[in-house]
Design a protein around this motif. Structure first.
Motif, PDB file in Angstrom:
ATOM      1  N   VAL A 209      53.832  48.987  48.846  1.00  0.00           N
ATOM      2  CA  VAL A 209      53.141  48.638  50.088  1.00  0.00           C
ATOM      3  C   VAL A 209      52.750  47.167  50.052  1.00  0.00           C
ATOM      4  CG1 VAL A 209      51.194  49.190  51.584  1.00  0.00           C
ATOM      5  CG2 VAL A 209      52.295  50.992  50.243  1.00  0.00           C
ATOM      6  N   LYS A 210      52.978  46.478  51.169  1.00  0.00           N
ATOM      7  CA  LYS A 210      52.613  45.072  51.252  1.00  0.00           C
ATOM      8  C   LYS A 210      51.094  44.908  51.212  1.00  0.00           C
ATOM      9  CE  LYS A 210      56.618  43.652  54.040  1.00  0.00           C
ATOM     10  NZ  LYS A 210      57.069  43.097  55.338  1.00  0.00           N
ATOM     11  N   GLY A 211      50.647  43.802  50.631  1.00  0.00           N
ATOM     12  CA  GLY A 211      49.232  43.489  50.610  1.00  0.00           C
ATOM     13  C   GLY A 211      48.456  44.105  49.471  1.00  0.00           C
ATOM     14  N   PHE A 212      49.126  44.843  48.605  1.00  0.00           N
ATOM     15  CA  PHE A 212      48.458  45.470  47.470  1.00  0.00           C
ATOM     16  C   PHE A 212      49.001  44.878  46.173  1.00  0.00           C
ATOM     17  CE2 PHE A 212      47.615  48.418  50.851  1.00  0.00           C
ATOM     18  CZ  PHE A 212      46.378  48.970  50.540  1.00  0.00           C
ATOM     19  N   PRO A 213      48.267  45.027  45.071  1.00  0.00           N
ATOM     20  CA  PRO A 213      48.775  44.507  43.793  1.00  0.00           C
ATOM     21  C   PRO A 213      50.141  45.090  43.447  1.00  0.00           C
ATOM     22  CG  PRO A 213      46.470  45.111  43.596  1.00  0.00           C
ATOM     23  CD  PRO A 213      46.920  45.595  44.947  1.00  0.00           C
ATOM     24  N   LEU A 214      50.833  44.417  42.518  1.00  0.00           N
ATOM     25  CA  LEU A 214      52.187  44.820  42.139  1.00  0.00           C
ATOM     26  C   LEU A 214      52.240  46.283  41.734  1.00  0.00           C
ATOM     27  CD1 LEU A 214      55.121  43.963  41.546  1.00  0.00           C
ATOM     28  CD2 LEU A 214      54.379  43.394  39.235  1.00  0.00           C
ATOM     29  N   GLN A 215      53.173  47.002  42.344  1.00  0.00           N
ATOM     30  CA  GLN A 215      53.376  48.425  42.037  1.00  0.00           C
ATOM     31  C   GLN A 215      54.787  48.568  41.472  1.00  0.00           C
ATOM     32  OE1 GLN A 215      52.467  49.849  46.174  1.00  0.00           O
ATOM     33  NE2 GLN A 215      51.714  47.751  46.120  1.00  0.00           N
ATOM     34  N   ALA A 216      54.894  48.451  40.159  1.00  0.00           N
ATOM     35  CA  ALA A 216      56.219  48.419  39.530  1.00  0.00           C
ATOM     36  C   ALA A 216      56.912  49.777  39.614  1.00  0.00           C
ATOM     37  CB  ALA A 216      56.099  47.964  38.084  1.00  0.00           C
ATOM     38  N   GLY A 217      56.219  50.836  39.173  1.00  0.00           N
ATOM     39  CA  GLY A 217      56.829  52.157  39.204  1.00  0.00           C
ATOM     40  C   GLY A 217      58.096  52.218  38.381  1.00  0.00           C
ATOM     41  N   ALA A 218      59.157  52.750  38.993  1.00  0.00           N
ATOM     42  CA  ALA A 218      60.437  52.900  38.301  1.00  0.00           C
ATOM     43  C   ALA A 218      61.371  51.724  38.531  1.00  0.00           C
ATOM     44  CB  ALA A 218      61.112  54.198  38.757  1.00  0.00           C
ATOM     45  N   ARG A 219      60.872  50.653  39.149  1.00  0.00           N
ATOM     46  CA  ARG A 219      61.754  49.552  39.535  1.00  0.00           C
ATOM     47  C   ARG A 219      62.041  48.565  38.412  1.00  0.00           C
ATOM     48  NH1 ARG A 219      60.061  46.131  42.376  1.00  0.00           N
ATOM     49  NH2 ARG A 219      57.845  46.579  42.569  1.00  0.00           N
ATOM     50  N   TRP A 220      61.390  48.715  37.266  1.00  0.00           N
ATOM     51  CA  TRP A 220      61.570  47.724  36.217  1.00  0.00           C
ATOM     52  C   TRP A 220      62.997  47.674  35.692  1.00  0.00           C
ATOM     53  CZ3 TRP A 220      63.173  48.867  31.269  1.00  0.00           C
ATOM     54  CH2 TRP A 220      63.181  50.219  30.919  1.00  0.00           C
ATOM     55  N   VAL A 221      63.737  48.767  35.822  1.00  0.00           N
ATOM     56  CA  VAL A 221      65.097  48.786  35.271  1.00  0.00           C
ATOM     57  C   VAL A 221      66.023  47.846  36.037  1.00  0.00           C
ATOM     58  CG1 VAL A 221      64.910  51.096  34.263  1.00  0.00           C
ATOM     59  CG2 VAL A 221      65.633  50.841  36.640  1.00  0.00           C
ATOM     60  N   VAL A 222      65.810  47.683  37.337  1.00  0.00           N
ATOM     61  CA  VAL A 222      66.665  46.780  38.094  1.00  0.00           C
ATOM     62  C   VAL A 222      66.362  45.328  37.723  1.00  0.00           C
ATOM     63  CG1 VAL A 222      65.180  46.514  40.139  1.00  0.00           C
ATOM     64  CG2 VAL A 222      67.651  46.344  40.376  1.00  0.00           C
ATOM     65  N   GLU A 223      65.095  45.041  37.396  1.00  0.00           N
ATOM     66  CA  GLU A 223      64.760  43.697  36.929  1.00  0.00           C
ATOM     67  C   GLU A 223      65.437  43.424  35.582  1.00  0.00           C
ATOM     68  OE1 GLU A 223      63.312  41.751  38.833  1.00  0.00           O
ATOM     69  OE2 GLU A 223      62.292  43.040  40.288  1.00  0.00           O
ATOM     70  N   ARG A 224      65.505  44.436  34.739  1.00  0.00           N
ATOM     71  CA  ARG A 224      66.187  44.266  33.454  1.00  0.00           C
ATOM     72  C   ARG A 224      67.679  44.011  33.661  1.00  0.00           C
ATOM     73  NH1 ARG A 224      66.533  49.294  29.388  1.00  0.00           N
ATOM     74  NH2 ARG A 224      67.766  50.019  31.168  1.00  0.00           N
ATOM     75  N   THR A 225      68.296  44.734  34.595  1.00  0.00           N
ATOM     76  CA  THR A 225      69.721  44.526  34.846  1.00  0.00           C
ATOM     77  C   THR A 225      69.976  43.150  35.440  1.00  0.00           C
ATOM     78  OG1 THR A 225      69.939  46.902  35.249  1.00  0.00           O
ATOM     79  CG2 THR A 225      71.764  45.511  35.942  1.00  0.00           C
TER      80      THR A 225
END
Length: 281
Positions: A209-225
Motif C-alpha cells: 500500500v502506498k504511503g506506508f513503510p516498506l512491506q517486503a513480504g515475499a517480494r525479496w526474491v525478485v530483488e535477488r534475481t
C-alpha cells in the motif's frame, strides 16, 4: 580465466549446439574460407554478456567482432536463445519444480548510454538514458520472463505483457498453470487499474500500500534475481545494445545461466552425474 565455470558452460553449450539450425551453403564453390566454429562464437558471447566487454575487445585472431555480431543475429533470427531459456525452465520444472502458485513482478532500471529502441530518460538517474526490465519470477526467484521498455515507462502498463509470459508453461513440458496464482507487487502497482487487470486474469494480488513503510513480504526474491542480473552480467547492468531483440537474447541467455546454476546447486545434494562439480556451486 573463463567467464563462467565449465560446469555451467558445458551443459549450456551441449543444449545450445543441439538447437542450432543446419546451415545451408548456397555458394557454388562452398566457401572461400573456413567458417569459425560455433563454440568459439558462443564462448565470445558469454564473455560479452558476463564481462560487459565490447565486441571489439572480445574479438581476437580466433574470431572477429563482425563474426560475433553476425552469428549472434543469425541465432536470434532462428530463435535459439528463446528455445534455450525454455528448455532450461522445463528441465528445472521436471527436476526441482517451478512454483507458479506465487509469482512476483518488479521493475529494474539500468543505464543505456548508447540509446536505442528501448531507451528513455531515467527518472532515477537525472534524466540520462536508461532501460527498464519488468521481471517475473516464481516464489524461489527463478526468472520466468522479462519485458523491456524505456526507463520512463511506468510499471503498471508493463504488468500485462509480463504476466503473459506465464503462457509458456501451457506450451512447454511442465504441468501447466495452477488454478489460483497469487501475484506479489510493490506499492508502484497500487492502483485500481492493476486490481482490475488481476481480476480479469483470475489472479489474486498481494500489493503493498502506498504511503506506508516498506512491506517486503515475499517480494525479496525478485530483488535477488535483479541483483543476479546486474552483478553477474555486466552487459545487463550497463546496456549498450541498441536493438530490442538483441537485449532480449542476452536476457534469455542470462536467465538460462541462472536457471542452470540453481538447478545444479539444488541437484548437487540429491543426484549424481559424471560431470558433477567437486563442490556445491
Amino acid at each position: 580465466m573463463p567467464a563462467l565455470p565449465s560446469s555451467l558452460t558445458e551443459p549450456l553449450w551441449a543444449q545450445f549446439a543441439a538447437l542450432l539450425p543446419e546451415r545451408v551453403v548456397v555458394h557454388p564453390l562452398g566457401c572461400h574460407r573456413p567458417r569459425i566454429a560455433d563454440r568459439i562464437v558462443f564462448d565470445k558471447l558469454v564473455e560479452v554478456l558476463v564481462l560487459g566487454a565490447s565486441y571489439g575487445k572480445a574479438g581476437d585472431r580466433t574470431c572477429s567482432a563482425t563474426t560475433i555480431r553476425d552469428r549472434r543475429d543469425e541465432w536470434i533470427h532462428a530463435g535459439v536463445f528463446d528455445q534455450l531459456e525454455q528448455i532450461c525452465l522445463d528441465a528445472y520444472d521436471q527436476v526441482v519444480g517451478v512454483d507458479l502458485s506465487s509469482v512476483i513482478v518488479d521493475g529494474c532500471i539500468v543505464k543505456a548510454p548508447c540509446g536505442g529502441e528501448v531507451a528513455g530518460k531515467s527518472p532515477v538517474d537525472r534524466g540520462k538514458l536508461g532501460t527498464k526490465r519488468s521481471l517475473l519470477v516464481d516464489s524461489g526467484g527463478i526468472p520466468l520472463g522479462c519485458v523491456i521498455a524505456p526507463a520512463n515507462r511506468n510499471d503498471s502498463p508493463l504488468l500485462r505483457p509480463t504476466l503473459e509470459k506465464l503462457a509458456r508453461f501451457d506450451q512447454g513440458l511442465g504441468v501447466g498453470l495452477p488454478d489460483q496464482i497469487t501475484v506479489h507487487l510493490d506499492a508502484g502497482y497500487d492502483s485500481a487499474k492493476t486490481r482490475d487487470l488481476l481480476h480479469e486474469l483470475g489472479c489474486h494480488g498481494v500489493i503493498s500500500v502506498k504511503g506506508f513503510p516498506l512491506q517486503a513480504g515475499a517480494r525479496w526474491v525478485v530483488e535477488r534475481t535483479n541483483s543476479w542480473h546486474n552483478r553477474g552480467f555486466k552487459k545487463l547492468a550497463i546496456c549498450t545494445e541498441r536493438h530490442g531483440p538483441v537485449i532480449d537474447a542476452f536476457i534469455a541467455l542470462a536467465n538460462a545461466v541462472i536457471i542452470t546454476r540453481r538447478l545444479i546447486r539444488i541437484a548437487w545434494t540429491t543426484h549424481r552425474w559424471d560431470t558433477r562439480p567437486a563442490r556445491r556451486p
